[in-house]
Every structure is written in structure tokens, then in C-alpha cells.
Design a protein around this motif. Sequence first.
Motif, PDB file in Angstrom:
ATOM      1  N   ARG A  19       0.837  -1.201   0.000  1.00 21.01           N
ATOM      2  CA  ARG A  19       0.000   0.000   0.000  1.00 21.01           C
ATOM      3  C   ARG A  19       0.872   1.251   0.000  1.00 21.01           C
ATOM      4  NH1 ARG A  19      -1.113   3.518   3.611  1.00 21.01           N
ATOM      5  NH2 ARG A  19      -0.252   2.245   5.275  1.00 21.01           N
ATOM      6  N   SER A 103      -6.583  -0.838  -4.473  1.00 24.41           N
ATOM      7  CA  SER A 103      -6.611  -2.281  -4.228  1.00 24.41           C
ATOM      8  C   SER A 103      -5.702  -2.652  -3.060  1.00 24.41           C
ATOM      9  CB  SER A 103      -6.177  -3.020  -5.495  1.00 24.41           C
ATOM     10  OG  SER A 103      -6.094  -4.402  -5.267  1.00 24.41           O
ATOM     11  N   ARG A 106      -7.303  -1.586   0.173  1.00 26.25           N
ATOM     12  CA  ARG A 106      -8.382  -2.491   0.571  1.00 26.25           C
ATOM     13  C   ARG A 106      -7.822  -3.773   1.186  1.00 26.25           C
ATOM     14  NH1 ARG A 106     -11.001  -0.640  -4.150  1.00 26.25           N
ATOM     15  NH2 ARG A 106     -10.024  -2.296  -5.369  1.00 26.25           N
ATOM     16  N   GLU A 107      -6.785  -4.334   0.555  1.00 23.23           N
ATOM     17  CA  GLU A 107      -6.181  -5.562   1.071  1.00 23.23           C
ATOM     18  C   GLU A 107      -5.586  -5.341   2.459  1.00 23.23           C
ATOM     19  OE1 GLU A 107      -3.409  -6.754  -1.919  1.00 23.23           O
ATOM     20  OE2 GLU A 107      -4.965  -7.537  -3.241  1.00 23.23           O
ATOM     21  N   LYS A 109      -6.519  -3.097   4.584  1.00 23.99           N
ATOM     22  CA  LYS A 109      -7.635  -2.871   5.508  1.00 23.99           C
ATOM     23  C   LYS A 109      -8.239  -4.207   5.947  1.00 23.99           C
ATOM     24  CE  LYS A 109     -12.025  -0.433   5.903  1.00 23.99           C
ATOM     25  NZ  LYS A 109     -13.011   0.408   5.226  1.00 23.99           N
TER      26      LYS A 109
END
Length: 151
Positions: A19, A103, A106-107, A109
Motif C-alpha cells: 500500500r 486495491s 483495501r487488502e 484494511k
Amino acid sequence: MKAFKFSLESVHRLRESRRSEAERRLGLAAAVILAETAAIEELERVRAVVEAKLSVATGPLNTAEVSLHVEFLAQLAEREAGARQRLASLERERETLRQHALSAAREAKVTGQLRSGQEARHTAEVARAEQNRLDEIAVIAKLRKGQNGDV
């Protein structure tokens, strides 16, 4: 108290680093787009100056000078078109990087939420085990007190 150990910690750290890297790349892409936009604005400014100079020319026209100005304007237009194509390409690349960053976020999170849930369950389990030990101690103390009182 038993220390909490998240079973997916290495996965979570990997996702967090991905991220961060995606966000860094997105920032670099935005900076490149800003630079390209500034270059286009500079080309537009130079073109406007040359066109203004040609439009206010008074007196006899020097064909050689006019020809040079027209040629220069054509080169500026060519450079501007190329710069606009590069800008469009950079914006497409930035959008791709933005999608990757979303993406990756999100991963990260998801694993963060898994970690929080596991930690909450661990804390509740430790608290429950501790309460059970305290209850056992209280029962033993009560039984001992009862045994000492009967004798």
C-alpha cells in the motif's frame, strides 16, 4: 498474560508495504503530470507571445522573418501536440496506479480488520481465563475458610 500473536502478521506487513509503495508511485505520477502540464502551459505562453508579435507587426513585412516565425509556430504546435499525448499517457498510467493503490489499501484494511478481530477475541479469552482463575481462587478460599471453621 499471554502476548497476542497475529497469525497473518507477515501478510499484513506485506500488504501495508505494498500500500505504501503504491501510494508513493501514485504521488510520483502526479508530480510528473504536474511537470508535463507546466511544460504545456509554457509552450502555450511562448506560442501566444510569438503570435502576438506577428499580429502587431507594422511596417513592411520581412518575408524571411515571417517565414521563421511561422516555422517556429509549427514546431511549437508539434511539441505541444507531443506533450499533450504524453500527458494523456501519463494520466492513463496515473489512473492505473490509483487503482493499484486502492486495491492495496483495501487488502491492507482487510488484514487490519482480521488482526483487530483476532486481538479482540484474544483479549476476551484472556480475560475469561483470568476471571475463571479468580473464581477458582475464591471457591478454594471459601472452602478453606469453611474447613477451618468446622474444626
